[in-house]
Design a protein around this motif. Structure first.
Motif, PDB file in Angstrom:
ATOM      1  N   LEU A   1       0.805  -1.222   0.000  1.00  0.00           N
ATOM      2  CA  LEU A   1       0.000   0.000   0.000  1.00  0.00           C
ATOM      3  C   LEU A   1       0.835   1.269   0.000  1.00  0.00           C
ATOM      4  O   LEU A   1       0.399   2.301  -0.513  1.00  0.00           O
ATOM      5  CB  LEU A   1      -0.914   0.009   1.239  1.00  0.00           C
ATOM      6  CG  LEU A   1      -1.863  -1.182   1.409  1.00  0.00           C
ATOM      7  CD1 LEU A   1      -2.503  -1.145   2.781  1.00  0.00           C
ATOM      8  CD2 LEU A   1      -2.923  -1.175   0.313  1.00  0.00           C
TER       9      LEU A   1
ATOM     10  N   PRO B   1       1.252   6.806  -0.636  1.00  0.00           N
ATOM     11  CA  PRO B   1       0.504   5.668  -1.202  1.00  0.00           C
ATOM     12  C   PRO B   1       1.053   5.232  -2.555  1.00  0.00           C
ATOM     13  O   PRO B   1       1.483   6.055  -3.364  1.00  0.00           O
ATOM     14  CB  PRO B   1      -0.913   6.223  -1.332  1.00  0.00           C
ATOM     15  CG  PRO B   1      -0.749   7.705  -1.418  1.00  0.00           C
ATOM     16  CD  PRO B   1       0.451   8.041  -0.576  1.00  0.00           C
TER      17      PRO B   1
ATOM     18  N   ASP C   1      -5.165   4.451  -2.811  1.00  0.00           N
ATOM     19  CA  ASP C   1      -5.604   4.461  -1.422  1.00  0.00           C
ATOM     20  C   ASP C   1      -5.438   5.848  -0.817  1.00  0.00           C
ATOM     21  O   ASP C   1      -4.525   6.612  -1.177  1.00  0.00           O
ATOM     22  CB  ASP C   1      -4.790   3.444  -0.613  1.00  0.00           C
ATOM     23  CG  ASP C   1      -5.063   2.022  -1.061  1.00  0.00           C
ATOM     24  OD1 ASP C   1      -6.196   1.557  -0.867  1.00  0.00           O
ATOM     25  OD2 ASP C   1      -4.145   1.391  -1.625  1.00  0.00           O
TER      26      ASP C   1
ATOM     27  N   LEU D   1      -4.983   5.624   5.600  1.00  0.00           N
ATOM     28  CA  LEU D   1      -3.912   4.693   5.945  1.00  0.00           C
ATOM     29  C   LEU D   1      -3.193   5.128   7.227  1.00  0.00           C
ATOM     30  O   LEU D   1      -2.818   4.295   8.059  1.00  0.00           O
ATOM     31  CB  LEU D   1      -2.916   4.580   4.796  1.00  0.00           C
ATOM     32  CG  LEU D   1      -3.448   3.937   3.511  1.00  0.00           C
ATOM     33  CD1 LEU D   1      -2.371   3.966   2.422  1.00  0.00           C
ATOM     34  CD2 LEU D   1      -3.910   2.509   3.756  1.00  0.00           C
TER      35      LEU D   1
ATOM     36  N   ILE E   1      -8.518  -3.478   4.409  1.00  0.00           N
ATOM     37  CA  ILE E   1      -8.634  -2.321   3.511  1.00  0.00           C
ATOM     38  C   ILE E   1      -9.984  -2.340   2.783  1.00  0.00           C
ATOM     39  O   ILE E   1     -10.300  -3.297   2.072  1.00  0.00           O
ATOM     40  CB  ILE E   1      -7.494  -2.333   2.471  1.00  0.00           C
ATOM     41  CG1 ILE E   1      -6.142  -2.162   3.149  1.00  0.00           C
ATOM     42  CG2 ILE E   1      -7.687  -1.240   1.432  1.00  0.00           C
ATOM     43  CD1 ILE E   1      -5.940  -0.799   3.785  1.00  0.00           C
TER      44      ILE E   1
ATOM     45  N   PRO F   1     -11.497   2.434  -2.033  1.00  0.00           N
ATOM     46  CA  PRO F   1     -11.034   3.826  -1.891  1.00  0.00           C
ATOM     47  C   PRO F   1     -12.141   4.814  -1.550  1.00  0.00           C
ATOM     48  O   PRO F   1     -11.910   5.760  -0.791  1.00  0.00           O
ATOM     49  CB  PRO F   1     -10.417   4.127  -3.259  1.00  0.00           C
ATOM     50  CG  PRO F   1      -9.943   2.796  -3.740  1.00  0.00           C
ATOM     51  CD  PRO F   1     -10.976   1.813  -3.265  1.00  0.00           C
TER      52      PRO F   1
ATOM     53  N   GLN G   1     -12.716   4.603   2.071  1.00  0.00           N
ATOM     54  CA  GLN G   1     -11.548   5.182   2.735  1.00  0.00           C
ATOM     55  C   GLN G   1     -11.675   6.708   2.800  1.00  0.00           C
ATOM     56  O   GLN G   1     -11.436   7.329   3.836  1.00  0.00           O
ATOM     57  CB  GLN G   1     -10.274   4.819   1.974  1.00  0.00           C
ATOM     58  CG  GLN G   1      -9.915   3.354   1.989  1.00  0.00           C
ATOM     59  CD  GLN G   1      -8.637   3.103   1.205  1.00  0.00           C
ATOM     60  OE1 GLN G   1      -7.739   3.955   1.156  1.00  0.00           O
ATOM     61  NE2 GLN G   1      -8.537   1.940   0.578  1.00  0.00           N
TER      62      GLN G   1
END
Length: 311
Positions: free
Chosen positions: A8, A84, A88, A93, A122, A125, A128
């Motif tokens: 990642l 990244p 991501d 993160l 994870i 995206p 995230q």
């Protein structure tokens, strides 16, 4: 899905961004560390500035980490700069990495050998980004409240200097109206209003604590990353909530040492090198903390304690 951090994040060594002159100034490019200090100071150097942001700076020895979204330089080579590899979200993160429980037991570089090989869950995206935006909005609130807190601390500092007599004086500059005509404050020694605490820990199992100038009591594990009492633990002093200790170690803020009231714990063990005491009945410890915060104990307290007088 579980993925290793190495898949990642890319890492970069900080060699190109290390500050040359560590005589920091008040303006310029911030010089960073990944530990609690974060911004060590500022430099006027115009070369070797890391502009590829945002990034995560990672301390290779302590595994401390900071999210950075402004140009910076660093002091230490023991830093990895993380970004990244794909789509991501870096803020996500970073927050995810902050949840990882990892104990740095040895003095070695951890990122390549251990940390980057850890697996984390994870989401997509888009999820995230949603989580990162939520947490970032909270960070903004925390920052705003922190600024308010600093203003209040400065206000209190000003009040302390005016509500207590200056060193060598017996009347404060500012008094509440009902006390304006009450005359001078009475001068008394600490030995007259307080008593020394000498109870040793012996076999009691207590948290070992130390004093951090400007902060107060902290556990030794928090301050030194371990309990440093060793065989001396049996000689430590039992300190209870509301009692005081004097750490003779000097600092910029307290050149004659600092005194704090225990309020962070119910009961702790403190080094017998500290001078521990409690105020007698009818004397309000919180009031005298104002003297200690202003450093008015100064040389007088050091002389009083070392002379062995009454306490």
């Amino acid at each position: 899905n579980l993925e290793e951090l190495s898949t990642l994040l890319d890492y970069e060594r900080p060699d190109n961004y290390i500050v040359k002159d560590t005589k920091y100034v008040t303006k310029g490019t911030p010089v960073l560390t990944a530990n609690k200090s974060f911004i060590l100071g500022y430099t006027q150097e115009t070369f070797g500035i890391c502009n590829d942001i945002p990034a995560i700076i990672f301390d290779d020895f302590t595994v401390d980490k900071k999210f950075v979204d402004f140009p910076f330089k660093v002091k230490s080579s023991a830093i990895k700069i993380l970004r990244p590899k794909g789509k991501d979200d870096l803020k996500f993160l970073f927050e995810l990495m902050s949840l990882i429980r990892f104990e740095a037991k040895e003095h070695k570089r951890y990122y390549i050998s251990d940390f980057q090989n850890l697996s984390v869950p994870i989401p997509k995206p888009t999820e995230q980004q949603k989580i990162a935006a939520c947490l970032s909005s909270l960070d903004e609130v925390i920052t705003a409240e922190s600024k308010k807190l600093e203003v209040l601390k400065e206000h209190k500092k000003g009040l302390l200097q005016n509500l207590f007599p200056q060193e060598g004086e017996t009347v404060p500059k500012l008094r509440f109206k009902e006390f304006i005509n009450d005359g001078e404050w009475e001068i008394m020694t600490l030995g007259e209003i307080a008593e020394r605490i000498k109870e040793k820990v012996n076999d009691k199992k207590l948290i070992t604590a130390s004093i951090s100038a400007g902060t107060g009591f902290v556990s030794q594990v928090e301050k030194f990353s371990r309990d440093i009492s060793g065989v001396q633990y049996k000689n430590y002093i039992v300190l209870r909530e509301g009692e005081f200790s004097y750490n003779k170690g000097n600092s910029k803020k307290f050149p004659q040492g600092c005194i704090y009231k225990l309020k962070e714990f119910k009961q702790v063990a403190v080094p017998n090198a500290f001078i521990s005491f409690r105020f007698k009945r009818n004397y309000v410890g919180d009031f005298y903390q104002g003297y200690f915060d202003n450093n008015y104990h100064g040389v007088q307290l050091v002389q009083f304690i070392t002379s062995g007088a009454r306490m």
